[in-house]
Design a protein around this motif. Structure first.
Motif, PDB file in Angstrom:
ATOM      1  N   SER A  48       0.885  -1.302  -0.295  1.00  0.00           N
ATOM      2  CA  SER A  48      -0.151   0.160  -0.025  1.00  0.00           C
ATOM      3  C   SER A  48       0.908   1.199  -0.114  1.00  0.00           C
ATOM      4  O   SER A  48       0.380   2.276  -0.380  1.00  0.00           O
ATOM      5  CB  SER A  48      -0.858   0.034   1.316  1.00  0.00           C
ATOM      6  N   THR A  92      -5.517   9.560 -10.229  1.00  0.00           N
ATOM      7  CA  THR A  92      -5.635  10.224  -8.876  1.00  0.00           C
ATOM      8  C   THR A  92      -4.993  11.262  -8.491  1.00  0.00           C
ATOM      9  O   THR A  92      -5.542  12.111  -7.778  1.00  0.00           O
ATOM     10  CB  THR A  92      -5.534   9.023  -7.684  1.00  0.00           C
ATOM     11  N   ASP A 150      -3.481   8.436  -4.111  1.00  0.00           N
ATOM     12  CA  ASP A 150      -4.718   7.430  -4.452  1.00  0.00           C
ATOM     13  C   ASP A 150      -5.790   8.327  -4.005  1.00  0.00           C
ATOM     14  O   ASP A 150      -5.498   9.318  -3.786  1.00  0.00           O
ATOM     15  CB  ASP A 150      -4.441   6.305  -3.312  1.00  0.00           C
ATOM     16  N   LEU A 151      -6.780   7.791  -3.944  1.00  0.00           N
ATOM     17  CA  LEU A 151      -8.051   8.446  -3.772  1.00  0.00           C
ATOM     18  C   LEU A 151      -8.240   9.091  -2.113  1.00  0.00           C
ATOM     19  O   LEU A 151      -8.918  10.122  -2.168  1.00  0.00           O
ATOM     20  CB  LEU A 151      -9.418   7.789  -4.168  1.00  0.00           C
ATOM     21  N   GLU A 152      -7.607   8.386  -1.275  1.00  0.00           N
ATOM     22  CA  GLU A 152      -7.759   8.650   0.015  1.00  0.00           C
ATOM     23  C   GLU A 152      -6.714   9.849   0.625  1.00  0.00           C
ATOM     24  O   GLU A 152      -7.104  10.690   1.513  1.00  0.00           O
ATOM     25  CB  GLU A 152      -7.556   7.609   0.858  1.00  0.00           C
ATOM     26  N   SER A 153      -5.589   9.764  -0.029  1.00  0.00           N
ATOM     27  CA  SER A 153      -4.439  10.495   0.662  1.00  0.00           C
ATOM     28  C   SER A 153      -4.149  11.840  -0.293  1.00  0.00           C
ATOM     29  O   SER A 153      -4.244  11.998  -1.494  1.00  0.00           O
ATOM     30  CB  SER A 153      -3.331   9.801   0.901  1.00  0.00           C
ATOM     31  N   ASN A 154      -3.419  12.802   0.474  1.00  0.00           N
ATOM     32  CA  ASN A 154      -2.708  13.777  -0.202  1.00  0.00           C
ATOM     33  C   ASN A 154      -1.124  13.596  -0.234  1.00  0.00           C
ATOM     34  O   ASN A 154      -0.623  12.621   0.525  1.00  0.00           O
ATOM     35  CB  ASN A 154      -2.778  15.016   0.782  1.00  0.00           C
ATOM     36  N   GLU A 179       2.145  18.228   3.807  1.00  0.00           N
ATOM     37  CA  GLU A 179       1.075  17.628   3.199  1.00  0.00           C
ATOM     38  C   GLU A 179       0.740  18.833   1.874  1.00  0.00           C
ATOM     39  O   GLU A 179       0.551  19.736   2.286  1.00  0.00           O
ATOM     40  CB  GLU A 179      -0.220  17.457   4.031  1.00  0.00           C
ATOM     41  N   ARG A 200      -1.160  20.132  -0.606  1.00  0.00           N
ATOM     42  CA  ARG A 200      -2.492  20.658  -1.417  1.00  0.00           C
ATOM     43  C   ARG A 200      -2.058  21.706  -2.533  1.00  0.00           C
ATOM     44  O   ARG A 200      -2.559  22.848  -2.004  1.00  0.00           O
ATOM     45  CB  ARG A 200      -3.147  21.018  -0.460  1.00  0.00           C
TER      46      ARG A 200
END
Lengths: 255, 197
Positions: free
Chosen positions: A2, A127, A144-148, A167, A169
């Motif tokens: 993962s 993604t 992925d779709l969940e994380s930054n 992180e 963004r």
């Protein structure tokens, strides 16, 4: 596994550096390859127009007075407008017009170009994507779709270690002494002296981040106060003793 | 402004200090207040550039796939073995696991000699398992010009160190202090690929 995202990396040799394009979870390889090719062409063209290392570039000729602004490609005037806005926002600490040798938008162009490059990738079914122009980073999405995305900011005195992990963004630009020696110009003292060892700025537009980081490097605390007032932008500095200062919203990852 | 918005986070080591927050006055909205806009220049410029014939360049697009390393196992590729080995072995030689077979122990690989701004260099990578332990210049020929030597002296050690740092955390990119030589990165990528990393 993962922790290992499914990603493809493309290296583009341009602007005297390497620009990496990372695409995450690509569903259509042909489409991605075409987009990366458009990015490459775009960056090559930006370099052709803006390079101050190429004597024949329109910007070099503008600097020598061989061309008027009206005779240069229209993106030059666009970028100079954006530079003027950045100059105002930074209280004059970012000032391409103060540089010895004539107006030099180089401090804006790399980030601006990487931001343009990112826009070419936005329609892809991925993604996330990262465009990294020698440490100035534009991105959308995540691994992925969940994380930054997470970006390591290296210590200026020891690039093997990170001063911080942020992180991501949007965008991140870092400016500092370790990068190319004492190369940042202080428009007020007219000397090449930096206030801090490393200055990082995050925000939605990499051209703006790049200009802010340059200003923050030479202006230090005064500029950090100004950046903190601009919506969406956050800043972090490391001084020469290794002390860190940051605006409250800077997105540190605590590990 | 009387507030003190900037937080001294302390030393790098003291990153865990709590960030206090002082109530902010209204922030400047960049797009509204100044017209700095990403989208406007983007569309105009990119349309122009997609139709521009780019001058000939040495641009290379190297592709590496992080999770699918079938092409990177080189001489130690084990995929064909599935036809000849016992069932127990064949379960370990599925395409997805071929890299783990290759990526064990301490080993090193040197990427190809590639042109960089000032000459020719190659990058040598040493790894233990899948962890990079050292990145060094294998060979370099910068023609001895003073500017080149100067750049190499500060840029190369940084590049070497960054490559090691970048794989030590769960991160996707690195910012700061990087004079990133295209040649260095390319040779590095090939060396990593050869090692199955």
């Amino acid at each position: 596994m993962s922790e290992v995202a499914s990603s493809t990396r493309h290296l583009i040799d341009v602007m005297g550096t390497v620009v990496t394009v990372d695409l995450f979870h690509v569903s259509d390889n042909d489409e991605a390859r075409d987009a990366v090719e458009r990015v490459r062409a775009l960056l090559v063209d930006v370099d052709r127009v803006f390079s101050t290392y190429k004597a024949s570039s329109p910007v070099s000729r503008l600097r020598r007075g061989e061309l008027t602004l009206g005779e240069t490609p229209p993106q030059v005037a666009d970028v100079l407008d954006l530079c003027q806005q950045a100059k105002t926002l930074t209280g004059g600490w970012f000032d391409p017009w103060a540089l010895p040798g004539g107006v030099d938008p180089t401090g804006y162009v790399k980030g601006w170009a990487a931001q343009l490059a990112l826009e070419e990738l936005r329609a892809l079914d991925v993604t996330g994507a990262i465009v990294n122009a020698a440490g100035d980073i534009a991105s959308f999405g995540g691994p992925d779709l969940e994380s930054n995305f997470r970006t390591g900011i290296v210590r200026p005195d020891d690039p093997q270690r990170f001063a911080a992990v942020v992180e991501l963004r949007g965008c991140l630009a870092t400016s500092g002494e370790a990068e190319r020696g004492a190369h940042l110009f202080n428009p007020f003292s007219h000397t090449f002296v930096s206030a801090v060892a490393s200055a990082s700025v995050t925000g939605p537009n990499l051209g703006v981040c790049d200009a802010f980081a340059t200003a923050l490097s030479v202006g230090g605390h005064d500029v950090m106060v100004l950046i903190d007032k601009v919506d969406g932008y956050e800043a972090m500095t490391l001084d020469f003793a290794g002390s860190m200062r940051a605006t409250p919203g800077f997105a540190f990852v605590r590990e | 402004m009387k507030r003190s918005p900037i937080v001294a986070v302390g030393t790098v080591v003291g990153l865990a200090s709590v960030l206090s927050f002082h109530s902010s006055p209204a922030k400047i909205s960049l797009s509204a207040a100044t017209g700095v806009s990403t989208t406007q220049p983007v569309t105009t410029t990119t349309k122009k550039q997609t139709t521009t014939t780019a001058p000939a360049t040495t641009t290379t697009t190297a592709r590496t796939t992080t999770t699918q390393k079938q092409s990177s196992t080189g001489a130690t590729t084990t995929a064909p073995a599935t036809t000849t080995t016992a069932p127990a072995a064949s379960t370990t030689t599925a395409p997805a696991t071929t890299t783990t077979v290759a990526a064990t122990g301490v080993r090193s690989a040197t990427g190809p000699s590639v042109n960089y701004y000032f000459g020719v260099l190659s990058v040598k990578v040493t790894a233990n398992g899948k962890k990079i332990t050292a990145v060094t210049i294998g060979t370099i020929n910068d023609g001895g010009n003073p500017r080149s030597v100067q750049v190499d002296q500060y840029a190369i050690p940084i590049l070497e160190q960054e490559a090691v740092a970048a794989q030590s955390s769960n991160i996707q990119s690195v910012s700061g202090a990087s004079y990133t030589s295209a040649g260095f990165q390319m040779s590095l990528q090939y060396a990593l690929k050869h090692l199955g990393i």
